[in-house]
Enzyme design. Structure first.
Site, PDB file in Angstrom:
ATOM      1  CG  HIS A  41       8.892 -15.054  34.269  1.00 44.79           C
ATOM      2  ND1 HIS A  41      10.036 -14.948  33.516  1.00 44.79           N
ATOM      3  CD2 HIS A  41       8.128 -13.995  33.921  1.00 44.79           C
ATOM      4  CE1 HIS A  41       9.966 -13.890  32.735  1.00 44.79           C
ATOM      5  NE2 HIS A  41       8.818 -13.280  32.967  1.00 44.79           N
ATOM      6  CD  GLN A  65       2.727  -5.693  27.992  1.00 43.88           C
ATOM      7  OE1 GLN A  65       1.656  -6.189  28.337  1.00 43.88           O
ATOM      8  NE2 GLN A  65       3.815  -5.792  28.739  1.00 43.88           N
ATOM      9  CD  GLN A 157       3.382  -5.105  34.682  1.00 44.56           C
ATOM     10  OE1 GLN A 157       3.708  -4.713  33.567  1.00 44.56           O
ATOM     11  NE2 GLN A 157       3.681  -6.313  35.120  1.00 44.56           N
TER      12      GLN A 157
HETATM   13  P1  AMP Z   1       6.840 -10.385  31.916  1.00 43.63           P
HETATM   14  O1  AMP Z   1       6.925 -11.737  31.286  1.00 43.63           O
HETATM   15  O2  AMP Z   1       8.082  -9.597  31.780  1.00 43.63           O
HETATM   16  O3  AMP Z   1       5.589  -9.636  31.541  1.00 43.63           O
HETATM   17  O4  AMP Z   1       6.705 -10.648  33.487  1.00 43.63           O
HETATM   18  C1  AMP Z   1       5.698 -11.476  33.986  1.00 43.63           C
HETATM   19  C2  AMP Z   1       5.659 -11.330  35.476  1.00 43.63           C
HETATM   20  O5  AMP Z   1       6.915 -11.718  36.027  1.00 43.63           O
HETATM   21  C3  AMP Z   1       5.412  -9.884  35.938  1.00 43.63           C
HETATM   22  O6  AMP Z   1       4.547  -9.897  37.050  1.00 43.63           O
HETATM   23  C4  AMP Z   1       6.805  -9.443  36.316  1.00 43.63           C
HETATM   24  O7  AMP Z   1       6.800  -8.406  37.285  1.00 43.63           O
HETATM   25  C5  AMP Z   1       7.370 -10.718  36.894  1.00 43.63           C
HETATM   26  N1  AMP Z   1       8.835 -10.666  36.921  1.00 43.63           N
HETATM   27  C6  AMP Z   1       9.658 -10.375  35.879  1.00 43.63           C
HETATM   28  N2  AMP Z   1      10.951 -10.362  36.287  1.00 43.63           N
HETATM   29  C7  AMP Z   1      10.930 -10.628  37.626  1.00 43.63           C
HETATM   30  C8  AMP Z   1      11.932 -10.742  38.627  1.00 43.63           C
HETATM   31  N3  AMP Z   1      13.234 -10.563  38.359  1.00 43.63           N
HETATM   32  N4  AMP Z   1      11.557 -11.032  39.898  1.00 43.63           N
HETATM   33  C9  AMP Z   1      10.227 -11.195  40.201  1.00 43.63           C
HETATM   34  N5  AMP Z   1       9.238 -11.108  39.285  1.00 43.63           N
HETATM   35  C10 AMP Z   1       9.577 -10.824  38.013  1.00 43.63           C
END
Ligand code: AMP
Length: 282
Positions: A41, A65, A157
């Site tokens: 993040h 979701q 996504q």
């Molecule tokens: P989430 O909190 O899981 O909904 O993720 C929020 C954002 O962070 C989304 O755009 C995810 O794709 C991105 N994200 C989560 N894990 C990673 C990672 N390991 N590397 C890059 N982006 C990530």
């Protein structure tokens, strides 16, 4: 680390801050998250900060979701810690709306993106992309940033959100950012916190299995055989169940017979009660 990140919790507060920045000609970036923040993040926040004068992170664990049997209730939540991490990464504003702001009584709209939502995650989590597209459409329209940043970690996504923004003429540039990994290659995820020590060791095998599959596909092995072999390796490594290992068109996520066009390998597999996903460019 400056942990006193300003926070707004409603749409008028968010819009007046964005309007004030705009008035000064500042470019604004948005990073939507569900919290439980890690380096993945924070890398989005840093990338946004390189390209934008001001960066907003949103924090909202989106109930729409999650299916009823999924981990909404046990999803890790720690706003104070997330806020400190965001401030340290250069974020300027935290947008943390509660459920009543995002889904007021009588909320009746569901954003459905066809085609690219249908295979893979769409098959195994049929509720998922409707929930994601609805909340991301709202966040984009609430903040109206110049650009919004999403991780390739959630590759399908990202394609769904790009399609939605194009189809609905939402005037926000959608930017994909590379997956951030642990030292052993495991893609960082808030759900990695659920893994036992044994599961954590097995989890790290997934990205190696995908690398091997990419090599096999590039050397000319038949796509279906490469997918099946990778799934066998994942089962042998200790994954308790494999939802899919698939080589797909990198934009549409439709099946491919060869590597004539850009392709992506994507996988989803279970370790006990934890479901992990990963993907890479082929
Ligand atoms: P989430 O909190 O899981 O909904 O993720 C929020 C954002 O962070 C989304 O755009 C995810 O794709 C991105 N994200 C989560 N894990 C990673 C990672 N390991 N590397 C890059 N982006 C990530």
């Amino acid at each position: 680390m400056n942990s006193s990140l300003p926070v707004v919790r409603d749409t008028p507060g968010l819009r007046s801050q964005v309007a004030a920045w705009r008035k000064h000609g500042l470019r604004v970036g948005l990073v939507p998250t569900m919290g439980a923040l890690h380096e993945g993040h924070l890398s989005l926040v840093r990338t946004a900060k390189e390209k934008c004068h001001r960066v907003i992170a949103s924090l909202f664990v989106n109930p729409r979701q999650f299916a009823p049997h999924e981990d909404f209730d046990r999803y890790p939540r720690d706003e104070a810690s997330d806020s400190g991490l965001l401030a340290g990464a250069g974020c300027d504003l935290l947008y943390a709306p509660d459920r009543a702001i995002m889904y007021p009584a009588g909320f009746a709209t569901n954003v459905i993106v066809s085609d690219v939502s249908t295979p893979l995650e769409g098959e195994f989590r049929p509720h998922f992309f409707g929930g994601v597209a609805t909340v991301v459409a709202k966040l984009l329209l609430q903040a109206l940033p110049d650009a919004a940043y999403f991780g390739e970690k959630d590759y399908q996504q990202l394609q769904v959100i790009k399609r939605m923004a194009r189809d609905l003429d939402i005037p926000v540039e959608i930017v994909g950012c590379a997956t951030v990994r642990e030292h052993d290659g495991l893609a960082m995820s808030s759900r990695n916190a659920y893994l036992s020590a044994d599961e954590r060791r097995i989890a790290a095998r997934l990205n190696h299995i995908l690398h091997d599959a990419i090599k096999a596909a590039r050397s000319g092995d038949a796509i279906m055989e490469v997918e099946a072999e990778a799934a066998r390796h994942a089962a042998a490594a200790g994954f308790t169940s494999i939802d899919y290992v698939a080589i797909r068109d990198a934009e549409t996520l439709q099946p491919v017979n060869d590597l004539a066009h850009p392709a992506r390998i994507l996988a989803a597999a279970w370790l006990g009660k934890t479901r992990l996903i990963d993907n890479m460019a082929v």
